[in-house]
Each structure stands twice: as C-alpha cells, then as structure tokens.
Design a protein around this motif. Structure first.
Motif: not given
Ligand SMILES: [Zn+2]
Ligand SMILES: NCCCNCCCCCS
Length: 680
Positions: A305, A174-176, A136-137, A267, A307
């Motif tokens: 993500g 996701d957390v980002h 996704h980035h 994440d 981790y």
């Molecule tokens: Zn992430």
C-alpha cells in the motif's frame, strides 16, 4: 560477494483504475506507481539498479496460494462489461475489478517471481518490485483490500518450491494487517510472518480478532506469526525502531532466514489517509538497513500500500537507496516508544516468550489483562476487566470518532540528500599486510610537520617511540579528518595499541558525539570514559572495572564475546537502541587484543553499525591480529554479512543482567524500554 539491486517495474501495471464511484477504493490509483517510478528516475536511483523485465505469472504459480475456482472466476473479468464487473466486485470487500486488472495482477505476481529468481540465483544481491495491484490482503478464494493475487505469499511458496528456500521471513511494514499472508502460512514453521498494523482494539479495518498480538500461528506454525497491533494512530520513528530492536530483529536473527521479503507498504508513513501515522520517509532507510544482513543480504521488497503520493514516492526512494548500499540518513531525533506502543511490544514479547529463546527470560510476564481484550469486552458491553485495566489508555480515550475529520494538510521535511563519499573504505595497514581488493590503502595528502610530530609525541607517545609510531598516529587523525569531511565513508586501522588509538581518535574527533564500541577485555582508557562527548558501550565477560554511568555502559556476558547468541541479543536489544538514540557523528569499533568475537558476528556488527553516523565507522584492530582484516573490509565495503545460522538461547544469567541494565538505563535511554511504565 554479489552486489547489485534489481528494480522491477512495468508501466502496464498502471493501466487499470476504478471505473465507478467508491469512496473506499478511490485512493488506489495508477499514479501511485507512476510517481514512485518517476521519483526513482529523477533521483538517478533507477539508473543505478539492474532493470529486470516483468512477466505474467502462470496458472500453476497463482495456484500456489489461490484456489482453482477463484482463479477461474477472476479469469472471466476481462470479458465483463461494467455492470458485471460491479456485481463481481460485490462478492469481495474493499476492492474493485477492471477489464485489465487480471492482466496486471498476473504481472504483479510475475514481477515478484522475477525478483525472487534473480536474488536467489545471485544475479543481484537484493531488489524491489514496484507493483500494483498489491497482494497481502488477498486470500485463497477472495480478493480483498485492493488485492487480487497475494504476490508475496505466492513468491514465498515459489521460493520454497523452486529455490529450496528453507526459512523465509516476511516483514510486513504496511499499516494494514496482511491477513491474507497470515492465513496462508498459519501452520507453516518455514515461513515467519511479521506484521505491525493499525488496529485500535479491532476498531480499524479489517477489524479482525486474529490481527491481535495473540495470533501466533497454529500447530507446527505456532510462534511463526508475529503481530504487533497499533492501538493508537500517530506512531512515529521511535515506535517503529523500538519494535524492530525489541520484537522483530531478535526473533529474525534467531530464525535465521535464507530469504527475506518485505511487504513494503508505505501507508505506514506520515501523511497517509489510511495510516494516520507520524513516521517520516527516512525511517524506511533504517528499517531496510536493519534487515539487509539477514539471509546473506537476500532481501526482496515488494510494494503493497501507500496512498499519499508524496510520502509514498519519498519512502520508495529511501528504501531503494538503502538497498543500493548508500549511507543511511541521520534518524530524526529519537525518543522512546510511546506508552501504547510499549504495551503492544510488551504483549508481543510476552506471548512469544515460549516460542523464541531470545525472549525466554527477557520478556516480562504477561500483563494481567491484555488491553485489547478489555477494550473489546467494553465495546461489546461485556464485563470490565479488573479495575484500571492494563490498557491504561482505556479511560483516557476520547469517544470513537463518528467519521474521519476533514483531511488537514500534513507537511513534513523532505528527506535530506544522502551523499555517498567517492571513496567508501580506506585502510591504514602496515606495509607488510596486503590490502583486500576493493579497498584503498590510506595515505594522507602530506605527512606531519615537525610541530605536529612533536605534539603527537608529547600527547600520546613515550619518548622512546620511533618515528613510525608518530607517523601512524598522524595518519589516523588524517583518516579521521577525511571521514568527518565526508570524503571517505568508513575505515579500518591496524594499530600497535588499540587503547591509545581510541584515545587519540575520541579526543581528535570534531564530532559532537562519538560512539565507542569496545568488544572485549578492558580497561577502556579512563580518559575516554571521562570524555563527555563519548558514549562507551563495552561488551565483555569481565565484571566492569568502572562504575556504569550514563556514558559508560558495560554489558557483561558470562562467556564473553565468543558467545554469539549473547552478543547478538546485546547488540540488537541494547547497543543499537543506545546508538540510534545517541545519534553519534562517528562510530569507533574497537577490537582489543584477544577479542573472542567470531568472524561472522564481527562482520554483522561492522555492517549493522553503519546505520549510524552516516556510515562513518572506523574499526580499530590489533596490529598482530590480522585475521579479521578481510571480513571487516568486506563489511565496510557494504557486502552483506554472512548469515549466522539459527541461534541458541542466550544464557539466562546474561539476559538477567541485560534486563537489569535496561531497567537502570531506560530513564536516560528510553529507546531501551520494552514495557509500558507501571500504572500508578
Ligand atoms: Zn495498507
Ligand atoms: N479506512 C478503512 C477502509 C480500508 N479499506 C481497505 C484498505 C486496503 C489497504 C491495502 S494496503
């Protein structure tokens, strides 16, 4: 109705790793995939899924979201030696290359496309692709944030092009911030991208101004990008559910997608070194459940993500187990969203009120100065916003941490086993009414004895009532008993008198808390309303007979339960938050005579309520109204409810009364809150 959950995984995608020292990238390890898949195997979940092989994506497919020059450049990486790989990597941020990563990146895209093919052609209902590298980035011409090709962005374009998908929802938990996805669909009204993400007023990676709540999309795409920034860490289960109930789900139901992707990054779970959030792995069971009745159940979860290997594996299992249709776990004791989360919810609803009719009258006016803007100005030494800015937490915040503290060991309880009773749905029907296939006609092990008969007759029946009525009441209590012993998951009963049956069940229930959802004309029996252990949510067109109290909540719809848009917003924004916070042991869904709820909506309601009480839902239908039997049974069996289609605006007067109700109730029921308490 299609059943079956696809699982797409290949160990080849574990065959690349970081070959040099890089503290930012060292957390993206092959073990992420290994522990996730092993947990699925060990728990028996993998065997219950339909295993679909991966394939390599073609150039044409990759070019759906990436430029030719970028693809050509990545194609060279398998032949590079270490120094060249490191030099190539320098061109991008927070990502690393490896001789085998191009191959794995093609497999990650191919796996996602395989999932889309199988879901869109109806071979399975839903599924999960366990892939790395994540996607996704990554952007048209750039790798970023451990991502090489944007798996979900490519898959959404692919679904539109090859499967004629008209409206695609992407939920990025996701957390980002998946900026790569946002950029790809910035001006595309056919793809609604939703993301929450750690932001901390732009001080958290990727530190983008466009990750804030006021990035709503551009041009024709305005309104189809929904960002909910987390301006503090430590967000938990209540914060996540509040965003679903008050931001994502109302908009998603109005959008009415024909395909749902989850950028399933974990994440955002407790223990993650990137996220620093507090939500526990079981919350992903509820988030997944709440999405499964969109798009006729066509949900494609794609790993991003995650981790912390422990919370990652647990969260993956929670997600897959829900996709398989197992009962949801009890949500950990829920409260209201925290103040910072409420500010973010408020800001997102306010900025989107002009794009989504479900928010038109609901979202309170925009806070005077968005807190993020103030904070940014402060950080850039700009002039402060008005004194005591809306941020509220600005003056309280401790000075920015210089570097992350030493990771102390964070522990949390392992999610409880979620046992599906051997029998899913039992139906109590008059012999004349045929039992829909897939269900079992309920018959108790033994009939009532004379004492039992006498007691039931005395308590609930007039002398005149015949023996059949006594038997029916006895069978109802027997069905309830088996449900509460978790021998049966849910049930449906056709009864001559819904009020009397509801009264019997609420008093006979052994649960400490019973949720009764009354869809239509009252009155709800006074005995139930006075019963301390029962929460009654009564949706109807009539002004309520009874005064509202903490445990009797009348929701008035001017046009009654036939108003689908109104009922949907009442269910998502009021009934579900109340139900999740109340955490009942039993859910009764009563359909009194003359109920106007339309078929598709009735099935949505039957499905959504199964997220509560370990799925112990008992539906009461009026004996001479057999029409809803089929769709109710279908929902109880776990078939996804059919999509309602795009929703019109709920009536302004209805929304006004919802908001009035919310304000009166939110002290007792804080999960109803959508705005931060006024600054003193
Ligand atoms: Zn992430
Ligand atoms: N701690 C800040 C550095 C972030 N580094 C990139 C993280 C990419 C996550 C992909 S889901």
């Amino acid at each position: 109705m299609k059943m079956g959950t696809a699982l797409i995984y290949d160990e080849e995608m574990t065959k690349y790793k970081l070959l040099w020292v890089d503290p930012v990238c060292k957390i993206e390890v092959p073990e992420r995939l290994i522990v996730s898949y092993e947990a699925l195997v060990k728990s028996g979940l993998a065997d219950r899924c339909v295993s679909i092989p991966v394939r390599e994506a073609t150039d044409a497919e990759i070019l759906l979201a990436h430029s030719e020059e970028y693809l050509e450049a990545v194609k060279k990486t398998p032949f590079m030696h270490l120094e060249e790989l490191m030099t190539f990597t320098q061109k991008y941020g927070d990502v690393y290359f490896h001789p085998n990563i191009y191959h794995c990146a093609k497999l990650a895209v191919g796996a996602t496309l395989q999932l889309v093919d199988n879901v869109m052609t109806g071979k399975v209902r839903n599924g999960m692709a366990l892939v790395r590298p994540p996607g996704h980035h990554s952007q048209s011409s750039a790798a970023n944030g451990f991502c090489v090709f944007n798996n979900v962005a490519i898959a959404a374009q692919y679904a539109k092009k090859h499967h004629k998908a008209k409206r695609v929802l992407i939920v990025d938990w996701d957390v980002h911030h998946g900026q790569g996805v946002q950029y790809c669909f910035e001006d595309d009204p056919s793809v609604l991208y939703f993301s929450w993400h750690r932001y901390e007023h732009q001080s958290f990676w990727p530190n983008l101004r466009e990750s804030d709540f006021d990035s709503v999309g551009s041009g024709k795409g305005a309104g189809f990008n929904v960002n909910v920034p987390w301006n503090k860490v430590g967000m938990g289960n209540s914060d996540y559910l509040a965003v679903f109930f008050h931001v994502l789900l109302p908009v998603a139901y109005e959008f009415s997608p024909d395909l749902v992707f989850i950028c399933a990054g974990f994440d955002s779970a407790i223990g993650d070194p990137e996220g620093h959030m507090s939500a526990t792995p079981d919350i992903f069971a509820h988030l997944t459940h709440l999405l499964m009745n969109l798009a006729d159940g066509k949900v494609c979860a794609v790993l991003e993500g995650g981790y912390n290997l422990t919370s990652l594996a647990q969260s993956v299992c929670q997600t897959v187990q829900t996709l398989l249709g197992d009962p949801a776990p009890r949500p950990a004791q829920l409260g209201g969203a925290c103040e910072s989360a409420l500010e973010s919810i408020h800001s997102a609803r306010a900025i989107h009120k002009k794009y989504w009719s479900c928010l038109q009258h609901a979202a309170a006016p925009f806070p005077e100065e968005p807190s993020s803007k103030n904070r940014r100005l402060a950080q850039q030494g700009g002039s402060q916003g008005p004194e005591g800015d809306a941020g509220g937490d600005a003056q309280k915040e401790e000075p920015e941490k210089v570097e992350e503290k030493e990771e102390e060991e964070i522990v949390w309880p392992e999610p409880l086993r979620r046992v599906a009773p051997s029998l899913r749905s039992a139906l109590l029907l008059p012999d004349a009414v045929e039992c829909p296939d897939g269900c079992a006609r309920f018959s108790p092990a033994h009939g009532p004895g004379p004492l039992e008969r006498a007691r039931l007759r005395k308590s609930y029946l007039k002398e005149s009532e015949d023996e059949a009525s006594v038997t029916l009441l006895y069978n109802l209590t027997a069905l309830l008993g088996q449900m509460e012993k978790n021998e049966i998951r849910n049930g449906l009963a056709l009864v001559p008198d819904v009020s009397m049956a509801a009264t019997l069940l609420t008093s006979a229930s052994l649960s400490k808390r019973v949720l009764l959802v009354w869809m239509g004309e009252g009155p709800v029996p006074a005995q139930i309303i006075e019963d301390e252990k029962t929460l009654v949510v009564h949706i109807d067109s009539m002004e309520p007979h009874e005064a509202q109290s903490k445990y009797y909540i009348p929701i008035t719809l001017k046009k009654g339960c036939g108003d689908t848009a109104g009922v949907v917003q009442a269910v998502l924004g009021l009934l579900l938050p109340l139900g999740y916070q109340y955490e009942p042991g039993l859910v009764l869904l009563a359909r009194p005579p003359g109920c106007q709820v339309k078929g598709g909506l009735w099935q949505q309601l039957t499905c959504l309520l199964q997220g509560l009480a370990l799925g112990h839902t008992l539906v009461l239908l009026q004996e001479n109204e057999t029409a809803p039997v089929g769709i109710t049974a279908s929902g109880l069996l776990g078939n996804a409810a059919l999509s309602l289609g795009p929703l019109v605006a709920p009536g302004p007067e209805d929304v006004g009364s919802f908001e009035g109700l919310r304000l009166r109730l939110q002290t007792d029921w804080p999960l109803l809150q959508t705005t931060a308490p006024e600054k003193r």
